[in-house]
Design a protein around this motif. Structure first.
Motif, PDB file in Angstrom:
ATOM      1  N   UNK A 397      47.722  68.719  10.223  1.00 30.67           N
ATOM      2  CA  UNK A 397      48.342  69.986   9.838  1.00 30.67           C
ATOM      3  C   UNK A 397      49.647  70.227  10.576  1.00 30.67           C
ATOM      4  N   UNK A 398      49.729  69.733  11.833  1.00 28.75           N
ATOM      5  CA  UNK A 398      50.911  69.987  12.655  1.00 28.75           C
ATOM      6  C   UNK A 398      51.975  68.907  12.521  1.00 28.75           C
ATOM      7  N   UNK A 399      51.549  67.634  12.432  1.00 25.57           N
ATOM      8  CA  UNK A 399      52.515  66.531  12.494  1.00 25.57           C
ATOM      9  C   UNK A 399      52.399  65.538  11.354  1.00 25.57           C
ATOM     10  N   UNK A 400      51.411  65.705  10.486  1.00 27.66           N
ATOM     11  CA  UNK A 400      51.267  64.789   9.361  1.00 27.66           C
ATOM     12  C   UNK A 400      50.124  63.808   9.531  1.00 27.66           C
ATOM     13  N   UNK A 401      49.681  63.249   8.416  1.00 29.93           N
ATOM     14  CA  UNK A 401      48.538  62.336   8.409  1.00 29.93           C
ATOM     15  C   UNK A 401      48.843  61.062   9.182  1.00 29.93           C
ATOM     16  N   UNK A 402      50.036  60.500   9.019  1.00 30.16           N
ATOM     17  CA  UNK A 402      50.359  59.243   9.708  1.00 30.16           C
ATOM     18  C   UNK A 402      50.267  59.401  11.214  1.00 30.16           C
ATOM     19  N   UNK A 403      50.806  60.466  11.748  1.00 25.51           N
ATOM     20  CA  UNK A 403      50.741  60.699  13.192  1.00 25.51           C
ATOM     21  C   UNK A 403      49.307  60.851  13.661  1.00 25.51           C
ATOM     22  N   UNK A 404      48.484  61.539  12.869  1.00 25.43           N
ATOM     23  CA  UNK A 404      47.093  61.756  13.257  1.00 25.43           C
ATOM     24  C   UNK A 404      46.327  60.443  13.342  1.00 25.43           C
ATOM     25  N   UNK A 405      46.505  59.572  12.359  1.00 27.90           N
ATOM     26  CA  UNK A 405      45.736  58.329  12.311  1.00 27.90           C
ATOM     27  C   UNK A 405      46.262  57.275  13.277  1.00 27.90           C
ATOM     28  N   UNK A 406      47.570  57.088  13.330  1.00 25.47           N
ATOM     29  CA  UNK A 406      48.135  56.038  14.178  1.00 25.47           C
ATOM     30  C   UNK A 406      47.904  56.343  15.650  1.00 25.47           C
ATOM     31  N   UNK A 407      48.110  57.588  16.050  1.00 27.83           N
ATOM     32  CA  UNK A 407      47.909  57.945  17.459  1.00 27.83           C
ATOM     33  C   UNK A 407      46.459  57.727  17.870  1.00 27.83           C
ATOM     34  N   UNK A 408      45.525  58.083  17.000  1.00 21.97           N
ATOM     35  CA  UNK A 408      44.122  57.893  17.324  1.00 21.97           C
ATOM     36  C   UNK A 408      43.740  56.432  17.435  1.00 21.97           C
ATOM     37  N   UNK A 409      44.237  55.600  16.512  1.00 21.98           N
ATOM     38  CA  UNK A 409      43.926  54.173  16.570  1.00 21.98           C
ATOM     39  C   UNK A 409      44.447  53.525  17.828  1.00 21.98           C
ATOM     40  N   UNK A 410      45.643  53.905  18.261  1.00 19.70           N
ATOM     41  CA  UNK A 410      46.209  53.350  19.496  1.00 19.70           C
ATOM     42  C   UNK A 410      45.344  53.717  20.698  1.00 19.70           C
ATOM     43  N   UNK A 411      44.905  54.968  20.756  1.00 15.59           N
ATOM     44  CA  UNK A 411      44.045  55.397  21.870  1.00 15.59           C
ATOM     45  C   UNK A 411      42.760  54.572  21.907  1.00 15.59           C
ATOM     46  N   UNK A 412      42.159  54.313  20.757  1.00 23.34           N
ATOM     47  CA  UNK A 412      40.906  53.558  20.704  1.00 23.34           C
ATOM     48  C   UNK A 412      41.107  52.143  21.238  1.00 23.34           C
ATOM     49  N   UNK A 413      42.152  51.459  20.788  1.00 22.61           N
ATOM     50  CA  UNK A 413      42.383  50.080  21.231  1.00 22.61           C
ATOM     51  C   UNK A 413      42.607  50.023  22.737  1.00 22.61           C
ATOM     52  N   UNK A 414      43.446  50.903  23.246  1.00 22.44           N
ATOM     53  CA  UNK A 414      43.722  50.915  24.689  1.00 22.44           C
ATOM     54  C   UNK A 414      42.460  51.241  25.478  1.00 22.44           C
ATOM     55  N   UNK A 415      41.667  52.193  24.973  1.00 20.97           N
ATOM     56  CA  UNK A 415      40.448  52.596  25.684  1.00 20.97           C
ATOM     57  C   UNK A 415      39.446  51.449  25.771  1.00 20.97           C
TER      58      UNK A 415
END
Length: 463
Positions: A397-415
């Motif tokens: 809602x704030x930054x768009x679907x692409x930002x929501x999905x890509x940021x989350x995927x990056x966090x998962x891989x790093x974690x």
């Protein structure tokens, strides 16, 4: 973990084993279906999954249709999360204190009634009522939260410890069939204005499951079943967490899944993508909801190798990395077919992770503790995506679907990389040691020789 047909090292005079058919080694193991009690449980799951998955599409669609807000779709998931947490934990304790067959029958009947009421509210003027929809969604979560720990806890008693991994793979695979067919059918029905029918199918499925489960024998927990009291159930929850604190590797199975789901669950953005980016594609909503399970189904049908995995911790982490990378791809996907392909790859990774984590819990926990462990498992498995819905909906809602999905995927891989480095006992966990309580706690057995390499060393207990 040595396959039943593998040669035994150092076993002089051992009869030469029959060679493994490589095609059958990959094919799903159907041997638990020879057990009549497991067949009833299996077909009960199959009967409920189609309607349940149709409801999981219908609820967010109805919320978005009533409000036009992806954020409120995420809020709906949180509303379902509260009873899921409360009754998931209490349900596990209840499953350890009464006949689990009876518990499944009561909660199955309650789910059937609640789904029927969802169908009724969808007929109200204006396309339904948001508050009533939220209340009924919470009720559905409550019944599910009590039912599923009991249903998972009875698997070792029905099929034996040797059949647990195969039984889990079968149950999860048939769920994926429902998760694929359910959303596609729901998308068709919703498109022609038959939203109430999607809820009615769910009610019918629960009714069929109740009739099947009536044929099961009594399924008592490891200790004598007593009278059900709230104080005893709450005390049982405390006992379950006390046990879990002594099993740090099992605790990490919950942690990694919470990270994967809370940061990269994509479902809350599906209605927005269907109405926007993929609006020109037929039944895009149904295909998006089915995408993860398409991959999970393929993974399940080729899951013969999963039951023979020894380095379960390492494979779980690798599977979650696959999930994170696929969600990154989904965030960038410009076309529906590429988005579904990425979701399918994510689902394949999640299927492998789920089978191994569930098997670790069912085998390592004692019989009288399995209901509570499955209660925690349910809270994590179902609660994580609801937190993920809230996160994805808010960021979209704030930054768009692409930002929501890509940021989350990056966090998962790093974690997952950090977990492998910081918690080596999880990375080096072996299924062949799953029944050793001291090994689960990260401590060497006193009668075992010191390990010769870091790979075989259990390592320090995490956290």
């Amino acid at each position: 973990m040595t396959s039943p047909v593998d040669p035994v090292e150092g076993g002089a005079g051992v009869e030469e084993p029959v060679p493994v058919d490589r095609r059958r080694a990959w094919a799903i193991d159907t041997s638990p279906l020879r057990n009549p009690d497991y067949r009833r449980l299996f077909w009960g799951v199959a009967a409920t999954m189609l309607g349940q998955q149709m409801t999981l599409v219908a609820v967010p669609y109805q919320v978005f249709a009533l409000t036009g807000s992806s954020l409120l779709v995420g809020v709906t998931s949180v509303i379902a999360l509260v009873p899921l947490i409360v009754f998931g934990l209490l349900g596990g304790a209840i499953a350890d204190s009464m006949d689990r067959r009876r518990l499944m029958l009561v909660t199955g009947a309650g789910s059937a009634v609640t789904s029927a009421l969802l169908a009724v509210q969808a007929l109200l003027p204006g396309g339904g009522n948001l508050v009533l929809l939220w209340v009924l969604t919470a009720c559905v979560s409550g019944f599910t939260a009590v039912n599923q720990p009991a249903r998972s806890a009875v698997i070792p008693a029905i099929v034996g410890v040797e059949g647990v991994a195969a039984a889990n793979a079968l149950a999860m695979t048939v769920r994926q069939v429902g998760v694929i067919v359910g959303p596609l059918l729901a998308g068709v029905l919703i498109a022609v204005g038959n939203l109430p029918i999607t809820y009615a199918v769910d009610a019918l499925g629960f009714l069929v499951a109740v009739l099947l489960l009536r044929g099961l024998p009594p399924l008592l927990p490891g200790r004598a079943a007593g009278s059900l009291r709230l104080a005893a159930a709450v005390r049982g929850v405390g006992e379950g967490f006390a046990f879990l604190r002594t099993q740090p590797v099992l605790l990490m199975t919950f942690v990694v899944d919470v990270i994967a789901m809370a940061f990269a669950w994509p479902q809350a953005v599906f209605p927005e993508l269907s109405a926007g980016r993929y609006a020109d594609s037929p039944n895009s909503l149904g295909w998006l909801f089915a995408g993860v399970s398409i991959g999970a189904l393929v993974s399940g049908l080729t899951s013969g190798w999963v039951s023979r995995v020894d380095r379960q911790g390492a494979v779980v982490l690798a599977a979650i990395v696959v999930w994170g990378l696929a969600i990154i791809g989904f965030g960038f996907a410009p076309t529906l077919w590429l988005a579904v392909l990425c979701l399918a790859l994510a689902g394949a990774g999640d299927m492998v992770s789920a089978v191994l984590r569930s098997s670790m819990l069912q085998l390592a926990a004692p019989e009288e503790m399995r209901g509570r462990m499955q209660g925690v498992f349910l809270v994590v498995v179902a609660g994580g995506p609801r937190l993920g819905d809230l996160r994805a909906g808010a960021i979209a809602s704030a930054a768009g679907v692409t930002a929501a999905m890509v940021s989350g995927g990056v966090v998962v891989v790093v974690a997952m990389v950090l977990v492998a480095l910081v918690v080596p006992s999880f990375w080096f966990f072996r299924a062949s040691r799953a029944m050793r309580p001291t090994a689960l706690a990260g401590e060497p057995r006193p009668d075992s020789p010191a390990p010769e390499s870091g790979e075989d060393r259990p390592g320090p207990a995490p956290r």
